[in-house]
Scaffold this motif. Structure first.
Motif, PDB file in Angstrom:
ATOM      1  N   ALA A 198       4.687   7.953  16.507  1.00 35.80           N
ATOM      2  CA  ALA A 198       3.427   7.498  17.114  1.00 35.80           C
ATOM      3  C   ALA A 198       3.551   6.018  17.443  1.00 35.80           C
ATOM      4  O   ALA A 198       3.985   5.223  16.609  1.00 35.80           O
ATOM      5  CB  ALA A 198       2.259   7.740  16.167  1.00 35.80           C
ATOM      6  N   HIS A 199       3.166   5.638  18.672  1.00 39.42           N
ATOM      7  CA  HIS A 199       3.337   4.263  19.138  1.00 39.42           C
ATOM      8  C   HIS A 199       2.033   3.481  19.231  1.00 39.42           C
ATOM      9  O   HIS A 199       2.068   2.264  19.375  1.00 39.42           O
ATOM     10  CB  HIS A 199       4.008   4.272  20.519  1.00 39.42           C
ATOM     11  N   ASN A 200       0.898   4.124  19.162  1.00 40.97           N
ATOM     12  CA  ASN A 200      -0.369   3.421  19.329  1.00 40.97           C
ATOM     13  C   ASN A 200      -1.223   3.450  18.067  1.00 40.97           C
ATOM     14  O   ASN A 200      -2.439   3.534  18.121  1.00 40.97           O
ATOM     15  CB  ASN A 200      -1.153   3.978  20.522  1.00 40.97           C
ATOM     16  N   VAL A 201      -0.602   3.337  16.901  1.00 41.57           N
ATOM     17  CA  VAL A 201      -1.318   3.323  15.637  1.00 41.57           C
ATOM     18  C   VAL A 201      -1.441   1.875  15.180  1.00 41.57           C
ATOM     19  O   VAL A 201      -0.465   1.133  15.162  1.00 41.57           O
ATOM     20  CB  VAL A 201      -0.579   4.150  14.562  1.00 41.57           C
ATOM     21  N   THR A 202      -2.661   1.470  14.814  1.00 46.07           N
ATOM     22  CA  THR A 202      -2.909   0.122  14.331  1.00 46.07           C
ATOM     23  C   THR A 202      -3.553   0.209  12.962  1.00 46.07           C
ATOM     24  O   THR A 202      -4.550   0.922  12.786  1.00 46.07           O
ATOM     25  CB  THR A 202      -3.860  -0.642  15.280  1.00 46.07           C
ATOM     26  N   ILE A 203      -3.018  -0.528  11.998  1.00 44.00           N
ATOM     27  CA  ILE A 203      -3.602  -0.590  10.661  1.00 44.00           C
ATOM     28  C   ILE A 203      -4.553  -1.775  10.665  1.00 44.00           C
ATOM     29  O   ILE A 203      -4.140  -2.920  10.863  1.00 44.00           O
ATOM     30  CB  ILE A 203      -2.518  -0.755   9.580  1.00 44.00           C
ATOM     31  N   SER A 204      -5.834  -1.504  10.456  1.00 49.14           N
ATOM     32  CA  SER A 204      -6.829  -2.569  10.533  1.00 49.14           C
ATOM     33  C   SER A 204      -7.310  -3.025   9.164  1.00 49.14           C
ATOM     34  O   SER A 204      -7.821  -4.124   9.023  1.00 49.14           O
ATOM     35  CB  SER A 204      -8.019  -2.123  11.381  1.00 49.14           C
ATOM     36  N   GLU A 205      -7.181  -2.196   8.154  1.00 52.05           N
ATOM     37  CA  GLU A 205      -7.638  -2.553   6.820  1.00 52.05           C
ATOM     38  C   GLU A 205      -6.802  -1.796   5.795  1.00 52.05           C
ATOM     39  O   GLU A 205      -6.513  -0.615   5.969  1.00 52.05           O
ATOM     40  CB  GLU A 205      -9.110  -2.176   6.660  1.00 52.05           C
ATOM     41  N   VAL A 206      -6.436  -2.489   4.735  1.00 56.18           N
ATOM     42  CA  VAL A 206      -5.632  -1.870   3.686  1.00 56.18           C
ATOM     43  C   VAL A 206      -6.458  -1.858   2.415  1.00 56.18           C
ATOM     44  O   VAL A 206      -7.001  -2.877   1.995  1.00 56.18           O
ATOM     45  CB  VAL A 206      -4.319  -2.656   3.461  1.00 56.18           C
ATOM     46  N   GLU A 207      -6.575  -0.687   1.795  1.00 52.32           N
ATOM     47  CA  GLU A 207      -7.307  -0.574   0.531  1.00 52.32           C
ATOM     48  C   GLU A 207      -6.378  -0.915  -0.615  1.00 52.32           C
ATOM     49  O   GLU A 207      -5.213  -0.517  -0.627  1.00 52.32           O
ATOM     50  CB  GLU A 207      -7.829   0.849   0.345  1.00 52.32           C
ATOM     51  N   GLN A 208      -6.897  -1.653  -1.598  1.00 52.54           N
ATOM     52  CA  GLN A 208      -6.099  -1.965  -2.780  1.00 52.54           C
ATOM     53  C   GLN A 208      -5.956  -0.731  -3.635  1.00 52.54           C
ATOM     54  O   GLN A 208      -6.894   0.054  -3.797  1.00 52.54           O
ATOM     55  CB  GLN A 208      -6.743  -3.075  -3.579  1.00 52.54           C
ATOM     56  N   GLN A 209      -4.778  -0.584  -4.225  1.00 58.01           N
ATOM     57  CA  GLN A 209      -4.545   0.541  -5.126  1.00 58.01           C
ATOM     58  C   GLN A 209      -4.663   0.048  -6.555  1.00 58.01           C
ATOM     59  O   GLN A 209      -4.306  -1.090  -6.865  1.00 58.01           O
ATOM     60  CB  GLN A 209      -3.163   1.132  -4.900  1.00 58.01           C
ATOM     61  N   ASP A 210      -5.184   0.918  -7.418  1.00 61.11           N
ATOM     62  CA  ASP A 210      -5.256   0.573  -8.835  1.00 61.11           C
ATOM     63  C   ASP A 210      -3.854   0.528  -9.417  1.00 61.11           C
ATOM     64  O   ASP A 210      -3.005   1.380  -9.103  1.00 61.11           O
ATOM     65  CB  ASP A 210      -6.074   1.611  -9.600  1.00 61.11           C
ATOM     66  N   GLU A 211      -3.609  -0.460 -10.256  1.00 63.36           N
ATOM     67  CA  GLU A 211      -2.315  -0.553 -10.916  1.00 63.36           C
ATOM     68  C   GLU A 211      -2.268   0.433 -12.063  1.00 63.36           C
ATOM     69  O   GLU A 211      -3.266   0.613 -12.762  1.00 63.36           O
ATOM     70  CB  GLU A 211      -2.072  -1.974 -11.399  1.00 63.36           C
ATOM     71  N   PRO A 212      -1.111   1.057 -12.290  1.00 65.32           N
ATOM     72  CA  PRO A 212      -1.004   1.976 -13.429  1.00 65.32           C
ATOM     73  C   PRO A 212      -1.279   1.256 -14.750  1.00 65.32           C
ATOM     74  O   PRO A 212      -0.880   0.114 -14.941  1.00 65.32           O
ATOM     75  CB  PRO A 212       0.443   2.443 -13.380  1.00 65.32           C
ATOM     76  N   GLY A 213      -2.011   1.907 -15.642  1.00 61.33           N
ATOM     77  CA  GLY A 213      -2.302   1.343 -16.952  1.00 61.33           C
ATOM     78  C   GLY A 213      -3.579   0.521 -17.002  1.00 61.33           C
ATOM     79  O   GLY A 213      -3.901  -0.071 -18.021  1.00 61.33           O
ATOM     80  N   ARG A 214      -4.307   0.443 -15.912  1.00 65.01           N
ATOM     81  CA  ARG A 214      -5.554  -0.319 -15.918  1.00 65.01           C
ATOM     82  C   ARG A 214      -6.742   0.586 -15.815  1.00 65.01           C
ATOM     83  O   ARG A 214      -6.843   1.555 -15.258  1.00 65.01           O
ATOM     84  CB  ARG A 214      -5.578  -1.296 -14.761  1.00 65.01           C
TER      85      ARG A 214
END
Length: 79
Positions: free
Chosen positions: A63-79
């Motif tokens: 896919a050539h026209n995909v834009t990432i506009s926002e990234v969600e934070q992932q929970d760290e293991p053990g928290r």
């Protein structure tokens, strides 16, 4: 070789690589090969200097026209 572009479900896709498994050859048994190939084709091996017969093939779209506009934070293991 010019890439072939198509619009599918609002995605601009090109089909320029094939995921293959080899009927004979290297221990790894295949990989991602440039170009569109079918079962029975003889293609250059990505891991050795030889060529091998394709036993299974799946054309991979890019896919050539995909834009990432926002990234969600992932929970760290053990928290």
């Amino acid at each position: 070789m010019a890439e072939d572009f198509r619009m599918e479900n609002r995605l601009l896709l090109s089909y320029g690589h094939t995921l293959v498994e080899f009927a004979d050859g290297c221990v790894d048994g295949g990989g991602l090969i440039p170009g569109v190939h079918e079962v029975g084709a003889v293609v250059p091996c990505p891991d050795c200097a030889g060529e091998h017969c394709v036993s299974s093939a799946m054309v991979v779209a890019t896919a050539h026209n995909v834009t990432i506009s926002e990234v969600e934070q992932q929970d760290e293991p053990g928290r």
